[in-house]
Scaffold this motif. Structure first.
Motif, PDB file in Angstrom:
ATOM      1  N   TYR A 149      19.862   6.268   3.352  1.00  0.00           N
ATOM      2  CA  TYR A 149      19.251   6.400   2.026  1.00  0.00           C
ATOM      3  C   TYR A 149      17.959   5.581   1.925  1.00  0.00           C
ATOM      4  N   VAL A 150      18.015   4.316   2.333  1.00  0.00           N
ATOM      5  CA  VAL A 150      16.807   3.493   2.215  1.00  0.00           C
ATOM      6  C   VAL A 150      15.728   3.962   3.179  1.00  0.00           C
ATOM      7  N   SER A 151      16.137   4.509   4.341  1.00  0.00           N
ATOM      8  CA  SER A 151      15.154   5.026   5.295  1.00  0.00           C
ATOM      9  C   SER A 151      14.408   6.221   4.724  1.00  0.00           C
ATOM     10  N   VAL A 152      15.130   7.129   4.095  1.00  0.00           N
ATOM     11  CA  VAL A 152      14.478   8.290   3.481  1.00  0.00           C
ATOM     12  C   VAL A 152      13.500   7.813   2.413  1.00  0.00           C
ATOM     13  N   GLY A 153      13.909   6.824   1.642  1.00  0.00           N
ATOM     14  CA  GLY A 153      13.003   6.276   0.629  1.00  0.00           C
ATOM     15  C   GLY A 153      11.721   5.757   1.246  1.00  0.00           C
ATOM     16  N   HIS A 154      11.854   4.899   2.239  1.00  0.00           N
ATOM     17  CA  HIS A 154      10.678   4.261   2.838  1.00  0.00           C
ATOM     18  C   HIS A 154       9.807   5.220   3.640  1.00  0.00           C
ATOM     19  N   PHE A 155      10.433   6.099   4.396  1.00  0.00           N
ATOM     20  CA  PHE A 155       9.663   6.913   5.327  1.00  0.00           C
ATOM     21  C   PHE A 155       9.336   8.309   4.825  1.00  0.00           C
ATOM     22  N   GLU A 156       9.892   8.701   3.686  1.00  0.00           N
ATOM     23  CA  GLU A 156       9.584  10.027   3.157  1.00  0.00           C
ATOM     24  C   GLU A 156       9.195   9.970   1.678  1.00  0.00           C
ATOM     25  N   ILE A 157      10.062   9.456   0.841  1.00  0.00           N
ATOM     26  CA  ILE A 157       9.867   9.556  -0.607  1.00  0.00           C
ATOM     27  C   ILE A 157       8.667   8.738  -1.082  1.00  0.00           C
ATOM     28  N   TYR A 158       8.627   7.467  -0.759  1.00  0.00           N
ATOM     29  CA  TYR A 158       7.528   6.631  -1.268  1.00  0.00           C
ATOM     30  C   TYR A 158       6.190   7.131  -0.753  1.00  0.00           C
ATOM     31  N   GLU A 159       6.195   7.575   0.496  1.00  0.00           N
ATOM     32  CA  GLU A 159       4.970   8.137   1.072  1.00  0.00           C
ATOM     33  C   GLU A 159       4.553   9.395   0.300  1.00  0.00           C
ATOM     34  N   GLN A 160       5.527  10.251   0.005  1.00  0.00           N
ATOM     35  CA  GLN A 160       5.250  11.475  -0.751  1.00  0.00           C
ATOM     36  C   GLN A 160       4.747  11.135  -2.161  1.00  0.00           C
ATOM     37  N   LEU A 161       5.381  10.162  -2.797  1.00  0.00           N
ATOM     38  CA  LEU A 161       4.944   9.761  -4.140  1.00  0.00           C
ATOM     39  C   LEU A 161       3.504   9.245  -4.113  1.00  0.00           C
ATOM     40  N   ALA A 162       3.162   8.497  -3.086  1.00  0.00           N
ATOM     41  CA  ALA A 162       1.793   7.988  -2.966  1.00  0.00           C
ATOM     42  C   ALA A 162       0.803   9.137  -2.788  1.00  0.00           C
ATOM     43  N   HIS A 163       1.149  10.099  -1.941  1.00  0.00           N
ATOM     44  CA  HIS A 163       0.266  11.259  -1.747  1.00  0.00           C
ATOM     45  C   HIS A 163       0.072  12.028  -3.040  1.00  0.00           C
ATOM     46  N   GLU A 164       1.162  12.256  -3.756  1.00  0.00           N
ATOM     47  CA  GLU A 164       1.066  13.018  -4.998  1.00  0.00           C
ATOM     48  C   GLU A 164       0.277  12.253  -6.056  1.00  0.00           C
ATOM     49  N   ALA A 165       0.472  10.945  -6.106  1.00  0.00           N
ATOM     50  CA  ALA A 165      -0.296  10.141  -7.063  1.00  0.00           C
ATOM     51  C   ALA A 165      -1.788  10.230  -6.735  1.00  0.00           C
ATOM     52  N   LYS A 166      -2.129  10.197  -5.451  1.00  0.00           N
ATOM     53  CA  LYS A 166      -3.532  10.334  -5.050  1.00  0.00           C
ATOM     54  C   LYS A 166      -4.060  11.714  -5.403  1.00  0.00           C
ATOM     55  N   ASP A 167      -3.258  12.747  -5.115  1.00  0.00           N
ATOM     56  CA  ASP A 167      -3.675  14.113  -5.419  1.00  0.00           C
ATOM     57  C   ASP A 167      -3.938  14.317  -6.906  1.00  0.00           C
ATOM     58  N   PHE A 168      -3.147  13.650  -7.740  1.00  0.00           N
ATOM     59  CA  PHE A 168      -3.307  13.786  -9.188  1.00  0.00           C
ATOM     60  C   PHE A 168      -4.217  12.701  -9.763  1.00  0.00           C
ATOM     61  N   HIS A 169      -4.820  11.926  -8.875  1.00  0.00           N
ATOM     62  CA  HIS A 169      -5.723  10.844  -9.291  1.00  0.00           C
ATOM     63  C   HIS A 169      -5.042   9.931 -10.308  1.00  0.00           C
ATOM     64  N   ASN A 170      -3.800   9.589 -10.006  1.00  0.00           N
ATOM     65  CA  ASN A 170      -3.010   8.750 -10.894  1.00  0.00           C
ATOM     66  C   ASN A 170      -3.015   7.319 -10.357  1.00  0.00           C
ATOM     67  N   ASP A 171      -4.031   6.571 -10.752  1.00  0.00           N
ATOM     68  CA  ASP A 171      -4.163   5.193 -10.289  1.00  0.00           C
ATOM     69  C   ASP A 171      -3.036   4.303 -10.807  1.00  0.00           C
ATOM     70  N   GLU A 172      -2.532   4.614 -11.982  1.00  0.00           N
ATOM     71  CA  GLU A 172      -1.432   3.822 -12.549  1.00  0.00           C
ATOM     72  C   GLU A 172      -0.171   3.959 -11.692  1.00  0.00           C
ATOM     73  N   ALA A 173       0.132   5.181 -11.243  1.00  0.00           N
ATOM     74  CA  ALA A 173       1.304   5.401 -10.386  1.00  0.00           C
ATOM     75  C   ALA A 173       1.128   4.669  -9.055  1.00  0.00           C
ATOM     76  N   LEU A 174      -0.088   4.720  -8.501  1.00  0.00           N
ATOM     77  CA  LEU A 174      -0.351   4.000  -7.246  1.00  0.00           C
ATOM     78  C   LEU A 174      -0.202   2.498  -7.434  1.00  0.00           C
ATOM     79  N   LYS A 175      -0.694   2.007  -8.546  1.00  0.00           N
ATOM     80  CA  LYS A 175      -0.569   0.580  -8.845  1.00  0.00           C
ATOM     81  C   LYS A 175       0.904   0.192  -8.966  1.00  0.00           C
ATOM     82  N   LEU A 176       1.670   1.010  -9.687  1.00  0.00           N
ATOM     83  CA  LEU A 176       3.098   0.738  -9.839  1.00  0.00           C
ATOM     84  C   LEU A 176       3.797   0.773  -8.486  1.00  0.00           C
TER      85      LEU A 176
END
Length: 156
Positions: free
Chosen positions: A60-87
């Protein structure tokens, strides 16, 4: 903890297939934890289930670190969501500290010999782990919620 997991699935289910699977993995992890906790006293015959739980935690924690958080960062960048990246950058150290506790749990209970020698400590380890994982789930939910709000605003 299980109710919060159900709520997270209802709120964010469908946002992204990867996140959906991860939230289901979280739910299964919590259900397995509850079954273990309800056992009370443990014997060596419980060791395979304890080891399986430790493996599920690490997965579970591996999927979070190596897939989910990375995906969230990409999506935040794609949506130009600096607040999400900061969080994300604020919460990753907090999440990492919970990962270290999960890895310590796996070190203690992930092998048969080690697990069998620590069965008396397991109820206390499970209790401490529940607090840490609830914290982690809260951090993760905040990240997903921030991203989901960005998607909703951009889609509207």
């Amino acid at each position: 903890m299980l109710e919060r997991c159900k709520s997270a699935q209802e709120r964010w289910g469908g946002v992204h297939t990867l996140i959906d699977r991860w939230l289901q993995q979280r739910r299964t992890l919590i259900e397995t934890y509850i079954r273990l906790r309800e056992r009370g006293e443990f014997t060596p015959t419980d060791t395979p289930n304890i080891q399986l739980f430790a493996e599920m935690l690490v997965d579970y924690v591996s999927v979070g670190h190596f897939e989910i958080y990375e995906q969230l960062a990409h999506e935040a960048k794609d949506f130009h969501n600096d607040e999400a990246l900061k969080l994300l950058h604020e919460l990753l150290p907090e999440i990492q500290s919970t990962t270290e506790i999960v890895l310590e749990f796996d070190d203690k209970y992930g092998t048969k010999e080690q697990c069998n020698s620590l069965l008396e400590e397991l109820p206390f380890s499970l209790q401490a782990l529940a607090v840490v994982m609830a914290e982690r789930f809260g951090y993760e939910d905040r990240l997903i919620e921030e991203l989901h709000e960005a998607h909703s605003e951009k889609s509207a």
